[in-house]
Design a protein around this motif. Structure first.
Motif, PDB file in Angstrom:
ATOM      1  N   TRP A  37      12.536  42.061  80.667  1.00  0.00           N
ATOM      2  CA  TRP A  37      13.128  43.007  81.607  1.00  0.00           C
ATOM      3  C   TRP A  37      12.693  42.718  83.039  1.00  0.00           C
ATOM      4  CZ3 TRP A  37      17.111  45.100  79.668  1.00  0.00           C
ATOM      5  CH2 TRP A  37      17.156  45.454  78.311  1.00  0.00           C
ATOM      6  N   ALA A  38      11.430  42.333  83.209  1.00  0.00           N
ATOM      7  CA  ALA A  38      10.955  41.957  84.537  1.00  0.00           C
ATOM      8  C   ALA A  38      11.680  40.704  85.019  1.00  0.00           C
ATOM      9  CB  ALA A  38       9.449  41.712  84.508  1.00  0.00           C
ATOM     10  N   ASP A  39      11.938  39.779  84.107  1.00  0.00           N
ATOM     11  CA  ASP A  39      12.637  38.556  84.465  1.00  0.00           C
ATOM     12  C   ASP A  39      14.090  38.837  84.848  1.00  0.00           C
ATOM     13  OD1 ASP A  39      12.537  35.670  84.729  1.00  0.00           O
ATOM     14  OD2 ASP A  39      13.917  35.601  83.030  1.00  0.00           O
ATOM     15  N   LEU A  40      14.719  39.775  84.164  1.00  0.00           N
ATOM     16  CA  LEU A  40      16.099  40.142  84.501  1.00  0.00           C
ATOM     17  C   LEU A  40      16.176  40.746  85.903  1.00  0.00           C
ATOM     18  CD1 LEU A  40      17.383  41.638  81.112  1.00  0.00           C
ATOM     19  CD2 LEU A  40      18.206  39.565  82.251  1.00  0.00           C
ATOM     20  N   ILE A  41      15.198  41.606  86.244  1.00  0.00           N
ATOM     21  CA  ILE A  41      15.176  42.184  87.596  1.00  0.00           C
ATOM     22  C   ILE A  41      14.975  41.088  88.633  1.00  0.00           C
ATOM     23  CG2 ILE A  41      13.817  43.647  89.154  1.00  0.00           C
ATOM     24  CD1 ILE A  41      13.390  45.550  86.789  1.00  0.00           C
ATOM     25  N   ARG A  42      14.068  40.170  88.332  1.00  0.00           N
ATOM     26  CA  ARG A  42      13.828  39.056  89.262  1.00  0.00           C
ATOM     27  C   ARG A  42      15.100  38.242  89.474  1.00  0.00           C
ATOM     28  NH1 ARG A  42      13.411  33.961  88.769  1.00  0.00           N
ATOM     29  NH2 ARG A  42      13.392  34.074  86.493  1.00  0.00           N
ATOM     30  N   GLN A  43      15.814  37.941  88.409  1.00  0.00           N
ATOM     31  CA  GLN A  43      17.043  37.163  88.522  1.00  0.00           C
ATOM     32  C   GLN A  43      18.102  37.908  89.338  1.00  0.00           C
ATOM     33  OE1 GLN A  43      18.610  35.201  84.957  1.00  0.00           O
ATOM     34  NE2 GLN A  43      16.650  35.500  83.959  1.00  0.00           N
ATOM     35  N   ARG A  44      18.252  39.186  89.072  1.00  0.00           N
ATOM     36  CA  ARG A  44      19.240  39.977  89.817  1.00  0.00           C
ATOM     37  C   ARG A  44      18.916  39.973  91.303  1.00  0.00           C
ATOM     38  NH1 ARG A  44      19.343  45.796  87.301  1.00  0.00           N
ATOM     39  NH2 ARG A  44      20.702  46.140  89.125  1.00  0.00           N
ATOM     40  N   PHE A  45      17.640  40.185  91.628  1.00  0.00           N
ATOM     41  CA  PHE A  45      17.226  40.245  93.026  1.00  0.00           C
ATOM     42  C   PHE A  45      17.417  38.886  93.699  1.00  0.00           C
ATOM     43  CE2 PHE A  45      14.365  40.367  96.615  1.00  0.00           C
ATOM     44  CZ  PHE A  45      14.505  41.664  97.095  1.00  0.00           C
ATOM     45  N   THR A  46      16.962  37.834  93.035  1.00  0.00           N
ATOM     46  CA  THR A  46      17.044  36.488  93.604  1.00  0.00           C
ATOM     47  C   THR A  46      18.490  36.059  93.849  1.00  0.00           C
ATOM     48  OG1 THR A  46      14.984  35.862  92.470  1.00  0.00           O
ATOM     49  CG2 THR A  46      16.391  34.078  93.266  1.00  0.00           C
ATOM     50  N   LYS A  47      19.350  36.323  92.885  1.00  0.00           N
ATOM     51  CA  LYS A  47      20.757  35.947  93.033  1.00  0.00           C
ATOM     52  C   LYS A  47      21.441  36.760  94.129  1.00  0.00           C
ATOM     53  CE  LYS A  47      21.420  34.285  88.304  1.00  0.00           C
ATOM     54  NZ  LYS A  47      22.117  34.470  87.008  1.00  0.00           N
TER      55      LYS A  47
END
Length: 377
Positions: free
Chosen positions: A321-331
């Motif tokens: 879940w932390a990785d999904l948030i990171r991906q959303r933010f980065t993209k």
């Protein structure tokens, strides 16, 4: 037990004891409640706490850290406690050191460091002082409501301008616009920048989450005003709270970009010490329908715990879940062209620093006896 309820204009719903208190107190509703009695959990009969600002003569003003997950090594806080009342504030536990509650006391018992500017001038005048970028308003907001009258932050900025010392401001208050006349000339020389915290675009959520901070729309206008004055502004999407503010990540970044923000960063909700029970009280009061779901997701992000203070994990969490948030933010920041701003403080220039010409004597708080002493002649 007494059911906790929210006070209008306050984030915490209780005045829970700090971890250093010797005696434990627990309120119990026996049916004979007295209006305003006690300072425990807020009940319908309690009077809302009023803000009290006390003057404090600090012994030092610059705080240093070597935390690898923080983009600055030196910070300055003109106040202790913060009237904005953000329930998630990681600084709440610091009020326990004063023998006060990290709950309602933190947002209603404010201490103003009236000698902040003089202490800063003395520090910058030291022969061995080496200029480092100073972050202003980290632990508590330097532009909280009492700054409008106290003007301590403005005095600090005047010293920094005189000495051409680099600094960055972090706030969620539109009051920062008052000091554009000081900040803009410094920004033009690469000596100042600002970060505006934008947690949510939802005014209803903001009114309970951070009740006395500027409304989200007002913060966006502040970003635009600062940007138009030539001040580089980044947006701090912090903290991201699962199922509360997390669905808005992309919309927040788009709104900030439209307002002129050049960069962005984020943190995930972290709950050290008393912040944990205070946040959960707030969550069950304002979002009882999703409280358990929020806490379950937080545990997923924190490796099964409600909080993990490890430097490598505390800001962004771990797991899927932390990785999904990171991906959303980065993209999102890449799509918006906000990924080129490498850092709020790393781009500031410390080579222009000059020591202050006039250094005041240390201010000493007068004692009651001294104040009462009369002249002999």
């Amino acid at each position: 037990m007494v059911q906790t309820v929210a006070f209008k204009g306050r984030g915490a719903v209780s005045n829970m004891q700090g971890r250093y208190e010797v005696n434990a107190r627990e309120r119990f509703d026996d049916g004979w409640s007295v209006p305003g009695a006690g300072a425990g959990a807020a009940s319908g009969n309690d009077a809302p706490p009023k803000t009290v600002v006390s003057e404090e003569f600090a012994k030092s003003i610059l705080t240093r850290n070597n935390s690898p997950d923080i983009p600055f090594g030196v910070s300055l806080n003109p106040y202790r406690g913060c009237e904005h009342g953000c329930i998630y504030c990681f600084a709440r536990p610091s009020h326990s050191y004063l023998g006060l509650s990290p709950g309602l006391d933190f947002e209603s018992r404010i201490f103003a460091k009236v000698n902040a500017a003089d202490l800063l001038r003395q520090e910058l005048a030291r022969p061995g002082y080496v200029p480092e970028n100073i972050a202003i308003g980290v632990n508590t907001d330097a532009y909280q409501p009492c700054e409008r009258d106290r003007r301590i932050t403005r005095e600090v900025l005047e010293v920094l301008k005189e000495c051409q010392h680099p600094y960055g401001l972090i706030t969620k208050s539109a009051l920062i616009e008052r000091d554009i006349d000081l900040i803009a000339p410094m920004a033009e020389k690469g000596l100042a920048c600002a970060a505006i915290t934008l947690t949510t675009l939802d005014g209803e959520i903001a009114r309970t989450l951070e009740p006395r901070a500027a409304a989200p729309s007002r913060r966006l206008r502040a970003i635009r005003t600062l940007t138009e004055a030539g001040i580089p502004v980044s947006v701090s999407v912090a903290p991201i709270i699962p199922f509360v503010t997390e669905p808005e990540i992309e919309r927040i970044l788009e709104a900030a970009k439209d307002a002129g923000a050049v960069g962005a960063h984020y943190t995930i909700l972290r709950m050290p010490w008393e912040v944990n029970p205070l946040f959960q009280q707030w969550l069950h009061t304002h979002f009882p329908d999703r409280a358990q779901r929020v806490m379950n997701r937080i545990k997923d992000i924190r490796g099964g715990k409600e909080y993990d203070s490890d430097f490598a994990k505390r800001m962004h969490g771990e797991g899927i879940w932390a990785d999904l948030i990171r991906q959303r933010f980065t993209k999102a920041i890449k799509r918006l062209g906000m990924d080129g701003y490498t850092g709020r403080f790393s781009q500031l220039d410390g080579s222009q620093f000059r020591r202050p010409l006039v250094v005041p004597k240390p201010a000493v708080k007068p004692t009651a006896a001294a104040a009462a002493q009369m002249d002999l002649f």
